[in-house]
Design a protein around this motif. Sequence first.
Motif, PDB file in Angstrom:
ATOM      1  N   GLU A  54       0.830  -1.203   0.000  1.00  0.00           N
ATOM      2  CA  GLU A  54       0.000   0.000   0.000  1.00  0.00           C
ATOM      3  C   GLU A  54       0.867   1.257   0.000  1.00  0.00           C
ATOM      4  O   GLU A  54       0.553   2.240  -0.677  1.00  0.00           O
ATOM      5  N   ALA A  55       1.962   1.215   0.728  1.00  0.00           N
ATOM      6  CA  ALA A  55       2.858   2.376   0.794  1.00  0.00           C
ATOM      7  C   ALA A  55       3.587   2.604  -0.532  1.00  0.00           C
ATOM      8  O   ALA A  55       3.779   3.746  -0.949  1.00  0.00           O
ATOM      9  N   VAL A  56       3.978   1.522  -1.191  1.00  0.00           N
ATOM     10  CA  VAL A  56       4.736   1.621  -2.437  1.00  0.00           C
ATOM     11  C   VAL A  56       3.833   2.039  -3.601  1.00  0.00           C
ATOM     12  O   VAL A  56       4.240   2.808  -4.468  1.00  0.00           O
ATOM     13  N   GLY A  57       2.622   1.513  -3.637  1.00  0.00           N
ATOM     14  CA  GLY A  57       1.700   1.846  -4.710  1.00  0.00           C
ATOM     15  C   GLY A  57       1.836   0.933  -5.913  1.00  0.00           C
ATOM     16  O   GLY A  57       2.615  -0.016  -5.921  1.00  0.00           O
ATOM     17  N   ALA A  58       1.092   1.253  -6.925  1.00  0.00           N
ATOM     18  CA  ALA A  58       1.000   0.418  -8.125  1.00  0.00           C
ATOM     19  C   ALA A  58       2.250   0.554  -8.989  1.00  0.00           C
ATOM     20  O   ALA A  58       2.859   1.616  -9.046  1.00  0.00           O
ATOM     21  N   PRO A  59       2.620  -0.533  -9.676  1.00  0.00           N
ATOM     22  CA  PRO A  59       3.747  -0.439 -10.607  1.00  0.00           C
ATOM     23  C   PRO A  59       3.369   0.424 -11.812  1.00  0.00           C
ATOM     24  O   PRO A  59       2.202   0.486 -12.203  1.00  0.00           O
ATOM     25  N   ASP A  60       4.361   1.083 -12.375  1.00  0.00           N
ATOM     26  CA  ASP A  60       4.137   1.960 -13.521  1.00  0.00           C
ATOM     27  C   ASP A  60       4.228   1.153 -14.818  1.00  0.00           C
ATOM     28  O   ASP A  60       5.185   1.253 -15.581  1.00  0.00           O
ATOM     29  N   VAL A  61       3.224   0.309 -15.005  1.00  0.00           N
ATOM     30  CA  VAL A  61       3.108  -0.521 -16.205  1.00  0.00           C
ATOM     31  C   VAL A  61       1.642  -0.529 -16.613  1.00  0.00           C
ATOM     32  O   VAL A  61       0.774  -0.157 -15.817  1.00  0.00           O
ATOM     33  N   PRO A  62       1.342  -0.945 -17.848  1.00  0.00           N
ATOM     34  CA  PRO A  62      -0.065  -1.057 -18.228  1.00  0.00           C
ATOM     35  C   PRO A  62      -0.816  -1.949 -17.233  1.00  0.00           C
ATOM     36  O   PRO A  62      -0.303  -2.979 -16.797  1.00  0.00           O
ATOM     37  N   ASN A  63      -1.975  -1.532 -16.846  1.00  0.00           N
ATOM     38  CA  ASN A  63      -2.823  -2.244 -15.875  1.00  0.00           C
ATOM     39  C   ASN A  63      -2.180  -2.321 -14.493  1.00  0.00           C
ATOM     40  O   ASN A  63      -2.545  -3.169 -13.680  1.00  0.00           O
ATOM     41  N   GLY A  64      -1.221  -1.441 -14.206  1.00  0.00           N
ATOM     42  CA  GLY A  64      -0.524  -1.462 -12.920  1.00  0.00           C
ATOM     43  C   GLY A  64      -1.461  -1.354 -11.734  1.00  0.00           C
ATOM     44  O   GLY A  64      -1.294  -2.056 -10.736  1.00  0.00           O
ATOM     45  N   ALA A  65      -2.473  -0.499 -11.833  1.00  0.00           N
ATOM     46  CA  ALA A  65      -3.416  -0.334 -10.722  1.00  0.00           C
ATOM     47  C   ALA A  65      -4.214  -1.616 -10.480  1.00  0.00           C
ATOM     48  O   ALA A  65      -4.430  -2.017  -9.326  1.00  0.00           O
ATOM     49  N   ALA A  66      -4.634  -2.269 -11.556  1.00  0.00           N
ATOM     50  CA  ALA A  66      -5.392  -3.518 -11.416  1.00  0.00           C
ATOM     51  C   ALA A  66      -4.517  -4.626 -10.836  1.00  0.00           C
ATOM     52  O   ALA A  66      -4.960  -5.411  -9.997  1.00  0.00           O
ATOM     53  N   ILE A  67      -3.278  -4.679 -11.294  1.00  0.00           N
ATOM     54  CA  ILE A  67      -2.345  -5.688 -10.776  1.00  0.00           C
ATOM     55  C   ILE A  67      -2.081  -5.440  -9.304  1.00  0.00           C
ATOM     56  O   ILE A  67      -2.107  -6.362  -8.489  1.00  0.00           O
ATOM     57  N   ASP A  68      -1.865  -4.182  -8.935  1.00  0.00           N
ATOM     58  CA  ASP A  68      -1.622  -3.822  -7.537  1.00  0.00           C
ATOM     59  C   ASP A  68      -2.814  -4.198  -6.664  1.00  0.00           C
ATOM     60  O   ASP A  68      -2.655  -4.777  -5.584  1.00  0.00           O
ATOM     61  N   LYS A  69      -3.997  -3.901  -7.148  1.00  0.00           N
ATOM     62  CA  LYS A  69      -5.218  -4.223  -6.395  1.00  0.00           C
ATOM     63  C   LYS A  69      -5.345  -5.736  -6.199  1.00  0.00           C
ATOM     64  O   LYS A  69      -5.657  -6.211  -5.100  1.00  0.00           O
ATOM     65  N   ALA A  70      -5.097  -6.493  -7.258  1.00  0.00           N
ATOM     66  CA  ALA A  70      -5.192  -7.948  -7.171  1.00  0.00           C
ATOM     67  C   ALA A  70      -4.131  -8.512  -6.222  1.00  0.00           C
ATOM     68  O   ALA A  70      -4.406  -9.413  -5.429  1.00  0.00           O
ATOM     69  N   TYR A  71      -2.935  -7.961  -6.294  1.00  0.00           N
ATOM     70  CA  TYR A  71      -1.839  -8.401  -5.429  1.00  0.00           C
ATOM     71  C   TYR A  71      -2.183  -8.143  -3.962  1.00  0.00           C
ATOM     72  O   TYR A  71      -2.054  -9.030  -3.112  1.00  0.00           O
ATOM     73  N   ARG A  72      -2.651  -6.927  -3.666  1.00  0.00           N
ATOM     74  CA  ARG A  72      -2.999  -6.612  -2.276  1.00  0.00           C
ATOM     75  C   ARG A  72      -4.193  -7.432  -1.805  1.00  0.00           C
ATOM     76  O   ARG A  72      -4.242  -7.860  -0.653  1.00  0.00           O
ATOM     77  N   SER A  73      -5.134  -7.688  -2.692  1.00  0.00           N
ATOM     78  CA  SER A  73      -6.289  -8.517  -2.337  1.00  0.00           C
ATOM     79  C   SER A  73      -5.852  -9.948  -2.028  1.00  0.00           C
ATOM     80  O   SER A  73      -6.328 -10.569  -1.070  1.00  0.00           O
ATOM     81  N   PHE A  74      -4.936 -10.465  -2.843  1.00  0.00           N
ATOM     82  CA  PHE A  74      -4.402 -11.803  -2.613  1.00  0.00           C
ATOM     83  C   PHE A  74      -3.710 -11.874  -1.250  1.00  0.00           C
ATOM     84  O   PHE A  74      -3.955 -12.780  -0.454  1.00  0.00           O
ATOM     85  N   LEU A  75      -2.852 -10.910  -0.974  1.00  0.00           N
ATOM     86  CA  LEU A  75      -2.145 -10.897   0.312  1.00  0.00           C
ATOM     87  C   LEU A  75      -3.117 -10.766   1.479  1.00  0.00           C
ATOM     88  O   LEU A  75      -2.975 -11.458   2.492  1.00  0.00           O
TER      89      LEU A  75
END
Length: 142
Positions: A54-75
């Motif tokens: 959450e502190a680092v935020g989403a990666p700067d790649v296409p769909n980064g926000a969706a990937i970040d959300k899925a990653y945090r949801s998984f964790l």
Amino acid sequence: MTSTCTDLSAILRQIQENQPKLASTAGLEEVRQALVDYYAASSKTVGDAVDHAEAVGAPDVPNGAAIDKAYRSFLSGLVDIFYNAVLDISSAQDLSAIRAVNDKVDTDVTALANDSDALGDLQNGELASLAKKIPACKPLQG
């Protein structure tokens, strides 16, 4: 990206290295305490990774926000599974009930991984290309 790979490597290492190695002669309380300690530590390790993500935020790649959300949801799902295991093992009446909780953890983690479709994006495309260049990500690559 480096911090995410470091977090994931730490999670995998902690889970593998700290898994209790219980003798077949271990009694109810010994098994209970070992597994409660293990799942509590696993929950804390994963929870720390959620906070860090959450502190680092989403990666700067296409769909980064969706990937970040899925990653945090998984964790977060892992945290819930491990925390519930602590509660269920703490109240288990016998070794067979503890084994059932342990089996449920395996089933729930597998189901969570299978349900986390967006995490598949981590294995291909721009993000995967970036991961190959980061030493901290090497242990996570197949």
